[in-house]
Design a protein around this motif. Structure first.
Motif, PDB file in Angstrom:
ATOM      1  N   PRO A 282       0.812  -1.233   0.000  1.00 37.10           N
ATOM      2  CA  PRO A 282       0.000   0.000   0.000  1.00 37.10           C
ATOM      3  C   PRO A 282       0.837   1.271   0.000  1.00 37.10           C
ATOM      4  O   PRO A 282       0.326   2.345  -0.289  1.00 37.10           O
ATOM      5  CB  PRO A 282      -0.827  -0.135   1.285  1.00 37.10           C
ATOM      6  CG  PRO A 282      -0.033  -1.015   2.162  1.00 37.10           C
ATOM      7  CD  PRO A 282       0.656  -1.993   1.245  1.00 37.10           C
ATOM      8  N   LYS A 283       2.127   1.162   0.329  1.00 38.17           N
ATOM      9  CA  LYS A 283       3.009   2.328   0.283  1.00 38.17           C
ATOM     10  C   LYS A 283       3.508   2.586  -1.138  1.00 38.17           C
ATOM     11  O   LYS A 283       3.938   3.694  -1.459  1.00 38.17           O
ATOM     12  CB  LYS A 283       4.202   2.130   1.212  1.00 38.17           C
ATOM     13  CG  LYS A 283       3.839   1.956   2.672  1.00 38.17           C
ATOM     14  CD  LYS A 283       5.085   1.746   3.509  1.00 38.17           C
ATOM     15  CE  LYS A 283       4.736   1.520   4.979  1.00 38.17           C
ATOM     16  NZ  LYS A 283       5.960   1.288   5.799  1.00 38.17           N
ATOM     17  N   LYS A 313      -8.541  -8.688   3.353  1.00 34.51           N
ATOM     18  CA  LYS A 313      -8.141  -7.380   3.819  1.00 34.51           C
ATOM     19  C   LYS A 313      -7.860  -7.428   5.316  1.00 34.51           C
ATOM     20  O   LYS A 313      -8.744  -7.717   6.121  1.00 34.51           O
ATOM     21  CB  LYS A 313      -9.228  -6.344   3.530  1.00 34.51           C
ATOM     22  CG  LYS A 313      -8.860  -4.927   3.964  1.00 34.51           C
ATOM     23  CD  LYS A 313      -9.979  -3.939   3.665  1.00 34.51           C
ATOM     24  CE  LYS A 313      -9.602  -2.528   4.136  1.00 34.51           C
ATOM     25  NZ  LYS A 313     -10.696  -1.558   3.910  1.00 34.51           N
ATOM     26  N   CYS A 314      -6.606  -7.152   5.673  1.00 40.09           N
ATOM     27  CA  CYS A 314      -6.201  -7.066   7.073  1.00 40.09           C
ATOM     28  C   CYS A 314      -5.582  -5.690   7.273  1.00 40.09           C
ATOM     29  O   CYS A 314      -4.460  -5.434   6.817  1.00 40.09           O
ATOM     30  CB  CYS A 314      -5.208  -8.171   7.430  1.00 40.09           C
ATOM     31  SG  CYS A 314      -5.887  -9.844   7.392  1.00 40.09           S
ATOM     32  N   GLY A 315      -6.315  -4.804   7.925  1.00 37.38           N
ATOM     33  CA  GLY A 315      -5.873  -3.419   8.011  1.00 37.38           C
ATOM     34  C   GLY A 315      -5.943  -2.791   6.644  1.00 37.38           C
ATOM     35  O   GLY A 315      -7.002  -2.782   6.003  1.00 37.38           O
ATOM     36  N   ASN A 316      -4.827  -2.293   6.147  1.00 37.30           N
ATOM     37  CA  ASN A 316      -4.810  -1.753   4.799  1.00 37.30           C
ATOM     38  C   ASN A 316      -3.929  -2.596   3.881  1.00 37.30           C
ATOM     39  O   ASN A 316      -3.352  -2.115   2.919  1.00 37.30           O
ATOM     40  CB  ASN A 316      -4.322  -0.300   4.804  1.00 37.30           C
ATOM     41  CG  ASN A 316      -2.861  -0.182   5.187  1.00 37.30           C
ATOM     42  OD1 ASN A 316      -2.332  -1.050   5.870  1.00 37.30           O
ATOM     43  ND2 ASN A 316      -2.213   0.882   4.735  1.00 37.30           N
ATOM     44  N   THR A 330      -6.532 -15.998  10.268  1.00 33.92           N
ATOM     45  CA  THR A 330      -7.403 -14.850  10.455  1.00 33.92           C
ATOM     46  C   THR A 330      -6.546 -13.604  10.672  1.00 33.92           C
ATOM     47  O   THR A 330      -5.363 -13.700  11.026  1.00 33.92           O
ATOM     48  CB  THR A 330      -8.349 -15.061  11.647  1.00 33.92           C
ATOM     49  OG1 THR A 330      -9.280 -13.993  11.730  1.00 33.92           O
ATOM     50  CG2 THR A 330      -7.566 -15.129  12.953  1.00 33.92           C
ATOM     51  N   CYS A 331      -7.107 -12.442  10.427  1.00 33.93           N
ATOM     52  CA  CYS A 331      -6.354 -11.194  10.575  1.00 33.93           C
ATOM     53  C   CYS A 331      -5.878 -11.020  12.020  1.00 33.93           C
ATOM     54  O   CYS A 331      -6.627 -11.254  12.969  1.00 33.93           O
ATOM     55  CB  CYS A 331      -7.228 -10.007  10.182  1.00 33.93           C
ATOM     56  SG  CYS A 331      -7.605  -9.915   8.410  1.00 33.93           S
TER      57      CYS A 331
END
Length: 564
Positions: A282-283, A313-316, A330-331
């Protein structure tokens, strides 16, 4: 760091000041300004000061870390306080070090490189807390300091490019907000997941030996990161800790798969010295420095609100909970590593991946990979592979291969083969008598580790008496004939009086049941020998007839041979 980054300009300013004839004493780190007034203290730059220093009553002062002028002229910190980022505080922040009340970055400060008062030589720079001749790990040289132009607001994108008040340096550009998932803390962009001075939130400092791992202070790093000092780093891609703590890549190299290289591998891309995955990071989503907005994830190189391709999706972050050790099943479910191992996730279950030549032979994840497969004779090369017993030897494991660890006493592995153990007996093997490859001569045998002829008197009627391993008596016939010393075999020679006295002290031939005995004596001359009567000690100088004791060789009865 501001104080270091402008050192070259400061030197020029100092030279100008001295040329103008201005002389002034003061604190270290302060420079007298030519023509400055000595009245009330002022704050702000002046023509005689570099732009990163302030004019305080005629002195150029670094108000960012000067405890006597912290944040402004004459603003002195109280006793016990330090000056950190222009503010008085009880402790240094942002990873800086307290050196006499000034908070400095020991990673780049040439006068305090790695530790307070450690000054680099003239031609050296300070990089990663070491005095070196060039910058490492993707940092750039500005003056005599190595800086990260991606995050240094005093050298943002280029040396001397100072971000304006309120701005931060994000991905090498001055901006009002941080990018790439980092957060703004005291004008710096930090990673709240890994920064021990801002762990989970700005100003949350981890205590003691704790590190910041996934935004939580802990004693150990998790999710596959490595503990280096008080930081958790990803040794897969970190050019300052590539493969292990303190292993920094040289300038121009990247860290890819724990190895310094000129280019990234495995589909990752070189993004300002880091190897990143543009499809998931994501960065850097779809390209270097392309950061997703808060709340978005990166899926297949595009920012969005939902993950695609079966990822979760885990966080971003879009990830596979089947294989992600930070989100296993699991996240948020973190897999923990152990000794000589890193955490792994397979089919949504936590496990271990052993590192190097180590194995998890007891199946207990709590103690990690506890066995060295290079040296353990019960688990040699792989778990449960036990080295078999070897003849006359103790079996061992070296480099993951079974072999001879130690020979039993008086045995040797002279053929260098492990399958037959220590095959040579030093006590009886004529090819290895006493030690490997010491072979006895033809006609000799190995007795108690010494090469000896079985019977040196074979040509003189055989041995009539063995006094010791060193003395034998030949049973010479009465009708001897011509004397020939070459008929004594195996390196034995006729004894001298000194040898007899050494090997059989205080005993005469009569003690051993012998009659007249010949002992060699050089004083008798050619073709003669020295004969000793048994009733006298062997060191008696006279003979039974009171004469010289020298006789022709044809009259000898018996003689002693020695093998020193």
């Amino acid at each position: 760091m501001q104080y270091r980054s402008m050192s070259a300009i400061w030197i020029v300013a100092t030279a100008v000041a001295l040329a103008a004839g201005a002389c002034s004493g003061g604190d270290p780190g302060s420079v007298a300004v030519a023509g400055a007034g000595a009245a009330a203290a002022t704050t702000g730059t002046a023509p005689g000061c570099p732009e990163d220093l302030s004019d305080c009553s005629g002195k150029c002062v670094a108000t960012q870390n000067d405890p006597a002028n912290c944040g402004g002229c004459a603003n002195a910190c109280a006793s016990g306080e330090v000056c950190s980022a222009g503010e008085c505080a009880l402790q240094c922040a942002g990873g800086t070090t307290n050196c006499s009340g000034s908070c400095i970055d020991a990673n780049v400060d040439e006068n305090n490189c790695g530790a307070c008062d450690t000054v680099c030589d003239t031609e050296e720079v300070c990089a990663a807390g070491q005095c070196l001749f060039q910058c490492i790990g993707g940092s750039k040289k500005c003056g005599k300091s190595c800086v990260d132009m991606n995050a240094d607001k005093e050298n943002c994108g280029a040396c001397g490019n100072v971000c304006a008040a309120g701005e931060v340096c994000a991905s090498g550009a001055c901006a009002l907000e941080c990018g790439g998932g980092s957060k703004k803390c005291d004008q710096s962009c930090v990673d709240l997941k890994l920064d021990a001075n801002n762990c989970g939130a700005c100003g949350v400092v981890c205590a003691g030996d704790e590190v910041c791992s996934s935004g939580q202070c802990a004693l150990e790093c998790v999710a596959g990161t490595l503990k280096c000092g008080k930081k958790c780093v990803d040794a897969e891609v970190d050019p300052m800790n590539c493969g292990d703590c303190g292993i920094a890549c040289t300038q121009g190299e990247v860290c890819s798969a724990e190895m310094c290289a000129l280019e990234c591998v495995g589909g990752s891309q070189n993004c300002k010295g880091l190897c990143v995955d543009y499809t998931l990071d994501p960065k850097n989503c779809g390209g270097c420095g392309v950061a997703c907005a808060q709340g978005e994830v990166c899926a297949n190189g595009s920012c969005g609100l939902v993950c695609v391709g079966g990822s979760t999706k885990c966080g971003n972050i879009c990830t596979s909970t089947k294989f992600d050790p930070a989100n296993c099943g699991t996240c948020g479910k973190l897999c923990s590593g152990g000794a000589n191992s890193i955490a792994s996730c397979a089919d949504s279950n936590c496990g271990l991946v052993c590192q190097g030549a180590y194995g998890d032979c007891n199946g207990l994840p709590g103690d990690g990979c506890e066995i060295s497969l290079n040296t353990d004779a019960n688990n040699c090369g792989k778990c449960t592979q036990k080295c078999a017993a070897l003849p006359n030897a103790i079996a061992g494991c070296t480099g993951g291969q079974c072999g001879v660890a130690q020979c039993n006493a008086n045995y040797g592995n002279c053929d260098n083969l492990s399958v037959n153990g220590c095959e040579a007996s030093f006590l009886s093997d004529a090819k290895h008598c006493g030690l490997c490859n010491k072979a006895c001569l033809t006609g000799e045998s190995c007795l108690n580790g010494v090469c000896q002829v079985a019977d040196p008197c074979v040509n003189y009627g055989g041995t009539v008496k063995t006094i010791s391993n060193n003395i034998k008596v030949c049973n010479t016939p009465l009708a001897w004939g011509t004397w020939d010393p070459n008929k004594i075999v195996g390196g034995w020679k006729v004894c001298t009086l000194a040898q007899w006295a050494a090997y059989a002290p205080a005993n005469s031939p009569q003690f051993y049941g012998l009659e007249t005995l010949w002992i060699n004596n050089n004083s008798c001359g050619a073709n003669q020998h020295h004969e000793i009567y048994v009733s006298f000690p062997m060191n008696q100088v006279s003979c039974y007839d009171g004469n010289t004791c020298c006789w022709g060789d044809t009259t000898v009865i018996r003689f002693a041979v020695c093998n020193p």
